[in-house]
Motif scaffolding. Structure first.
Motif, PDB file in Angstrom:
ATOM      1  N   PHE A 178      -8.170   0.141   0.911  1.00  0.00           N
ATOM      2  CA  PHE A 178      -6.746  -0.150   0.728  1.00  0.00           C
ATOM      3  C   PHE A 178      -6.503  -1.591   0.299  1.00  0.00           C
ATOM      4  N   PRO A 198       3.624   4.732  -8.482  1.00  0.00           N
ATOM      5  CA  PRO A 198       2.994   4.931  -9.799  1.00  0.00           C
ATOM      6  C   PRO A 198       2.040   6.124  -9.822  1.00  0.00           C
ATOM      7  N   MET A 199       1.398   6.407  -8.682  1.00  0.00           N
ATOM      8  CA  MET A 199       0.474   7.545  -8.657  1.00  0.00           C
ATOM      9  C   MET A 199       1.219   8.865  -8.854  1.00  0.00           C
ATOM     10  N   TYR A 255       0.838  -1.212   0.000  1.00  0.00           N
ATOM     11  CA  TYR A 255       0.000   0.000   0.000  1.00  0.00           C
ATOM     12  C   TYR A 255       0.870   1.258   0.000  1.00  0.00           C
ATOM     13  N   ALA A 310      -2.998   9.992  -4.577  1.00  0.00           N
ATOM     14  CA  ALA A 310      -4.188   9.769  -5.396  1.00  0.00           C
ATOM     15  C   ALA A 310      -4.918  11.095  -5.632  1.00  0.00           C
ATOM     16  N   VAL A 311      -5.073  11.898  -4.579  1.00  0.00           N
ATOM     17  CA  VAL A 311      -5.729  13.199  -4.712  1.00  0.00           C
ATOM     18  C   VAL A 311      -4.939  14.075  -5.681  1.00  0.00           C
ATOM     19  N   VAL A 360     -11.594   9.170   0.305  1.00  0.00           N
ATOM     20  CA  VAL A 360     -11.156  10.335   1.088  1.00  0.00           C
ATOM     21  C   VAL A 360     -12.303  11.329   1.212  1.00  0.00           C
ATOM     22  N   PHE A 373      -4.865  13.069   5.153  1.00  0.00           N
ATOM     23  CA  PHE A 373      -4.869  11.752   4.520  1.00  0.00           C
ATOM     24  C   PHE A 373      -3.494  11.113   4.541  1.00  0.00           C
ATOM     25  N   ARG A 402     -14.945  10.064   3.570  1.00  0.00           N
ATOM     26  CA  ARG A 402     -14.532  10.144   4.964  1.00  0.00           C
ATOM     27  C   ARG A 402     -14.649  11.572   5.489  1.00  0.00           C
ATOM     28  N   LEU A 461      -4.863   1.360 -12.550  1.00  0.00           N
ATOM     29  CA  LEU A 461      -4.250   2.365 -11.677  1.00  0.00           C
ATOM     30  C   LEU A 461      -5.158   3.590 -11.549  1.00  0.00           C
ATOM     31  N   SER A 518       2.405   2.003  -3.395  1.00  0.00           N
ATOM     32  CA  SER A 518       1.497   2.348  -4.495  1.00  0.00           C
ATOM     33  C   SER A 518       1.514   3.858  -4.755  1.00  0.00           C
ATOM     34  N   THR A 555      -0.372   7.809   0.520  1.00  0.00           N
ATOM     35  CA  THR A 555      -0.946   7.197  -0.679  1.00  0.00           C
ATOM     36  C   THR A 555      -2.206   7.941  -1.109  1.00  0.00           C
ATOM     37  N   GLU A 556      -3.051   8.276  -0.127  1.00  0.00           N
ATOM     38  CA  GLU A 556      -4.258   9.038  -0.462  1.00  0.00           C
ATOM     39  C   GLU A 556      -3.888  10.397  -1.036  1.00  0.00           C
ATOM     40  N   THR A 563      -9.695   5.826  -4.407  1.00  0.00           N
ATOM     41  CA  THR A 563      -9.088   6.397  -3.202  1.00  0.00           C
ATOM     42  C   THR A 563      -9.616   7.807  -2.956  1.00  0.00           C
ATOM     43  N   CYS A 564      -9.756   8.600  -4.030  1.00  0.00           N
ATOM     44  CA  CYS A 564     -10.270   9.967  -3.880  1.00  0.00           C
ATOM     45  C   CYS A 564     -11.701   9.934  -3.340  1.00  0.00           C
ATOM     46  N   ILE A 582      -6.987   5.294  -8.270  1.00  0.00           N
ATOM     47  CA  ILE A 582      -6.853   6.700  -7.893  1.00  0.00           C
ATOM     48  C   ILE A 582      -8.228   7.291  -7.612  1.00  0.00           C
ATOM     49  N   VAL A 587      -6.719  -1.340  -3.317  1.00  0.00           N
ATOM     50  CA  VAL A 587      -5.522  -0.685  -3.846  1.00  0.00           C
ATOM     51  C   VAL A 587      -4.383  -1.694  -3.918  1.00  0.00           C
ATOM     52  N   GLU A 588      -4.219  -2.480  -2.856  1.00  0.00           N
ATOM     53  CA  GLU A 588      -3.109  -3.449  -2.832  1.00  0.00           C
ATOM     54  C   GLU A 588      -3.243  -4.475  -3.957  1.00  0.00           C
ATOM     55  N   VAL A 628      -2.903  -2.569  -7.482  1.00  0.00           N
ATOM     56  CA  VAL A 628      -1.607  -2.019  -7.854  1.00  0.00           C
ATOM     57  C   VAL A 628      -0.643  -3.166  -8.189  1.00  0.00           C
TER      58      VAL A 628
END
Lengths: 438, 193
Positions: free
Chosen positions: B67, A67-68, A61, A251-252, B31, A244, B34, B20, A64, A247-248, B27-28, B24, B70-71, B74
């Motif tokens: 996550f 690549p992002m 995790y 991504a953002v 976030v 965050f 949350r 990928l 990752s 990783t987050e 994950t956004c 992304i 994601v794991e 990825v």
């Protein structure tokens, strides 16, 4: 042979393979695998590790983020942010002597704030800045040297892919490392500007002049930089404030940069595919090195080489500063030959235990952060040190009319500025640690 | 032949890129969910309690087990990126010494290197298969989403097989180059950070 001897013998073996142009990741992978088989006397042991280790390395995790960030850097290029940054910096600096070169450094620093890699920064800014410098009569070697040096800001100024790897290797907090890199990064940019002004004082013919841009226009150009500030603030600020995870944050950042590029018209289906290709190549390269390093370091740990080395250094009673200097000189020399990521993956598991046993009068966490920033800078200096620094070749190919020797002559000023900065950062750790919360 | 391999490796890279990108976006969303959730429980919740409760009941919040996805994703993406890097000779290497060698010596070294690389990639794919089988046998699942771990292994294995194929192909190219005494495939400089 004892396990320790096998471990020590693996260094020359690995070096020979690497200098025979075996890809660095593959060389570490093979030496690690064969090493485990030899040390344990059971070839099957090595193969059993392969069953899950490749998957767990690739499915990490925290990794990752890599690549992002790589994708984000490419989106930033597509979003026209490099042009906006250059125009803004050029408006304020362009009319000064050597000003267009200074503006390139400033723009590189700005681009480094949304891009985690050195070469991408140099290549992107090169496309924008090289033609402009040529237009205003800047000498070829001076221009290429400026960009090669400016490119190293891409990796130093957070977010930085290499710092992420360092953080994971040494189990440090990524956010704190990012923050620690901030002041040294700004110092690097200022040092390069100083190097430029000294260079044009000694070689006045190397830079042309141009009339100043009117004030209102300068500020209009500055306004166009807002996406960069927004993304940088959101990603680095958000990670730092704990909104965050890293990783987050990546991504953002990738999403935000992609959105901006899309709104600017730079991102469409075909450029998206192109970004995938670029990201695929760098990501695969990076992760194969990480995989190789995981196997090689696993083997080294088995042979006890890192523990024995740090015990040896401690038992000799060397001054910590002497050991640190030796390690930094080692990085400076090898940094000329190898890319920074491979260097760090290969050597940190060996040197970091040594550094952590030494007493620099700071908390272990501060030593780890400070050492990481120093290593990162020194390895990057290697990238622009003649005659073999790799960034020099890469930038030089972008300007076919300039012989590499001209780039060498001009880059010496930037290397000198780097070395002065390293000495300052070694002598005053507070500069690096100032912003880092306890 | 080269066109087929090139197309295949590009297709895999695109597939990896799409996965990928989805991660992304996922994950956004997580976030954002949350943060909204925190707001609805906090200041917004105090201002408009019923509206907030309605949104919370709709499930506004972080995505469960994001996550874990994601794991798994990825890992697949990275395996899917490998064939393209392989076919484009994108791995980082040091060529200052070999630049002084004659072309025939370089072709020989390249042949050996790419053959070893192919073997390594085959080993990786083969052992990944073994790993997948043991995950299947023990029925391991992820902690939150409870999906079988072997699914992620299987996805990665699919891509790893292509990586091994790309490795074999490149080894064959380099072997051909050595025996024909000329370059068959033009590859650029290695990728870099």
């Amino acid at each position: 042979m004892t396990a320790l001897e096998i471990g020590i013998a693996s260094f020359p073996a690995l070096m020979i393979l690497i200098f025979l142009r075996v890809p660095i990741g593959l060389a570490m992978f093979v030496v690690g695998l064969v090493g485990v088989a030899v040390v344990t006397g059971r070839p099957n042991m090595a193969l059993i590790r392969l069953k899950s280790e490749t998957y767990t390395t690739f499915s990490s995790y925290s990794l990752s983020i890599v690549p992002m960030f790589l994708l984000m850097g490419h989106f930033a290029t597509l979003g026209g942010m490099s042009t906006a940054l250059f125009k803004a910096a050029e408006g304020f600096l362009g009319h000064k002597r050597g000003g267009v070169a200074m503006a390139s450094v400033g723009a590189c620093a700005g681009f480094g704030a949304i891009c985690g890699s050195s070469l991408a920064t140099a290549a992107t800014m090169g496309r924008v800045a090289l033609p402009e410098m040529k237009r205003y009569g800047y000498a070829g070697g001076f221009s290429t040297a400026t960009l090669a040096a400016g490119g190293t800001l891409g990796i130093l100024i957070p977010p930085s892919v290499v710092l992420v790897i360092y953080a994971i290797l040494t189990e440090q907090n990524i956010a704190k490392l990012f923050i620690a890199a901030f002041i040294p990064g700004i110092l690097a940019a200022l040092g390069y500007v100083l190097a430029i002004s000294i260079y044009v004082r000694i070689n006045p013919e190397a830079a042309g002049t141009r009339p100043p841009v009117p004030m209102p226009e300068r500020f209009r150009a500055l306004l166009d930089v807002w996406p960069v500030l927004l993304v940088f603030g959101l990603v680095v600020g958000g990670i730092y404030r704990g909104w965050f995870t890293p990783t987050e944050g990546a991504a953002v950042g990738a999403f935000g940069t992609g959105l901006i590029a899309f709104l600017n018209g730079g991102l469409n289906w075909s450029t998206l595919l192109e970004s995938f290709m670029v990201t695929a190549r760098s990501t695969a390269m990076v992760f194969f090195i990480i995989l190789g390093a995981a196997f090689y370091n696993g083997f080294l740990a088995l042979t006890q080489v890192p523990q024995e080395l740090s015990e040896f250094v401690v038992s000799q009673g060397f001054s910590p500063w002497f050991v640190l200097t030796l390690i930094l000189i080692f990085y400076l020399i090898f940094g000329c030959l190898m890319d920074s990521l491979s260097m760090i993956l290969l050597t940190i598991p060996i040197f970091f235990p040594v550094i952590s046993t030494l007493d620099f009068g700071m908390s272990p966490e501060h030593v780890a952060i400070w050492f990481g920033i120093l290593v990162l800078i020194v390895v990057e200096v290697g990238l622009i040190t003649p005659p073999v620094g790799m960034n020099l070749f890469i930038i030089n190919t972008m300007d076919s009319k300039t012989p590499i020797i001209e780039t060498y002559k001009a880059v010496v000023y930037f290397v000198a500025s780097d070395l002065v900065r390293v000495v300052i950062l070694v002598l005053f750790p507070i500069i690096t640690l100032f912003l880092v919360p306890a | 032949m080269h066109q087929i391999m090139d197309k295949l490796s590009r297709a895999m890279a695109v597939l990896g890129g799409l996965v990928l990108s989805s991660l992304i976006v996922l994950t956004c969303l997580s976030v954002a969910g949350r943060m909204l959730n925190t707001l609805l429980h906090g200041s917004v919740g105090a201002l408009a309690p019923e509206f907030s409760q309605w949104l919370l009941d709709l499930g506004v919040g972080p995505i469960l087990g994001d996550f874990e996805l994601v794991e798994a994703g990825v890992a697949f993406a990275i395996f899917a990126f490998l064939p393209y890097c392989q076919v484009r000779a994108g791995h980082a290497s040091v060529d200052i010494v070999t630049n002084f060698f004659p072309p025939s010596a370089n072709r020989f070294l390249q042949m050996i290197t790419e053959t070893v690389f192919a073997i390594a990639l085959i080993l990786i794919a083969w052992k990944l298969y073994d790993g997948m089988q043991s995950k299947m046998r023990y029925g391991e699942t992820t902690f939150l989403l409870q999906f079988p771990i072997w699914w992620s292994y299987a996805a990665s294995l699919f891509a790893a097989v292509f990586a091994a194929l790309a490795g074999i192909y490149m080894a064959l190219v380099r072997i051909m180059e050595f025996f024909l005494r000329r370059d068959v495939l033009q590859t650029g400089a290695g990728a870099e950070l």
